[in-house]
Design a protein around this motif. Sequence first.
Motif, short mmCIF file in Angstrom:
data_model
loop_
_atom_site.label_atom_id
_atom_site.label_comp_id
_atom_site.label_asym_id
_atom_site.label_seq_id
_atom_site.Cartn_x
_atom_site.Cartn_y
_atom_site.Cartn_z
N THR A 28 0.82 -1.20 0.00
CA THR A 28 0.00 0.00 0.00
C THR A 28 0.86 1.25 0.00
O THR A 28 1.98 1.25 0.49
CB THR A 28 -0.95 0.03 1.21
OG1 THR A 28 -0.15 0.06 2.38
CG2 THR A 28 -1.87 -1.15 1.21
N MET A 121 -5.10 0.45 -4.02
CA MET A 121 -4.04 0.44 -3.01
C MET A 121 -2.69 0.95 -3.50
O MET A 121 -1.87 1.36 -2.70
CB MET A 121 -3.87 -0.98 -2.47
CG MET A 121 -5.12 -1.53 -1.80
SD MET A 121 -5.75 -0.52 -0.46
CE MET A 121 -4.65 -1.02 0.85
N ASN A 122 -2.43 0.88 -4.80
CA ASN A 122 -1.16 1.41 -5.31
C ASN A 122 -1.30 1.78 -6.78
O ASN A 122 -2.32 1.52 -7.41
CB ASN A 122 -0.01 0.40 -5.09
CG ASN A 122 -0.23 -0.92 -5.80
OD1 ASN A 122 -0.82 -0.99 -6.87
ND2 ASN A 122 0.25 -1.99 -5.19
N TYR A 136 -12.32 0.40 6.08
CA TYR A 136 -11.17 0.96 5.36
C TYR A 136 -10.55 2.12 6.13
O TYR A 136 -9.32 2.20 6.26
CB TYR A 136 -11.57 1.41 3.95
CG TYR A 136 -10.50 2.26 3.31
CD1 TYR A 136 -9.24 1.73 3.03
CD2 TYR A 136 -10.73 3.60 3.03
CE1 TYR A 136 -8.24 2.52 2.48
CE2 TYR A 136 -9.73 4.39 2.48
CZ TYR A 136 -8.49 3.84 2.21
OH TYR A 136 -7.50 4.62 1.67
N LYS A 140 -6.77 2.44 7.51
CA LYS A 140 -5.92 3.57 7.15
C LYS A 140 -5.34 4.25 8.41
O LYS A 140 -4.16 4.60 8.44
CB LYS A 140 -6.74 4.58 6.34
CG LYS A 140 -5.94 5.68 5.72
CD LYS A 140 -6.84 6.51 4.84
CE LYS A 140 -6.13 7.77 4.40
NZ LYS A 140 -6.98 8.61 3.57
#
Length: 143
Positions: A28, A121-122, A136, A140
């Motif tokens: 991530t 995520m990336n 989520y 985070k």
Amino acid sequence: MMIKQVIIGCLALFSLMGCKTDSKKIETEIDGPLTAVADQKASMDPQEYRVGSQVPKDLVCMVNDAYMGKAQIPVPVNGKTYYGCCQMCVKTLNTHLQAREGIDLYSKRPVDKTEAYIVLMNEEGQVAYFESKESYMNFKKQR
């Protein structure tokens, strides 16, 4: 008999090569600055999604767990609609429960991919599945 086995093995190998699979661990990039999805993927979709954004289910290959930037093949299974990028993914979604479920990275519980809050995520397009937006946000915060 052995020639038949070799031919079957080659056909299986070629069919697997037709679908992009990536077994890399989810890396991530949520803690860093939000960056645009790779230009190639963003240019396919009128809306630019960024790392940490929720992405629409129909733009995700649920077998590869990847944001694809364009509409995927709908795959109805047991009254729910999953999405795949190729015919091999369609078959996988129809036959393997594990392709239809993700693990929420916060709660560590299984989540049906059709009901999940899906997050980019990336920049490579990897997605993760959460039970809800709240899950989520908790994930985070803990990072």
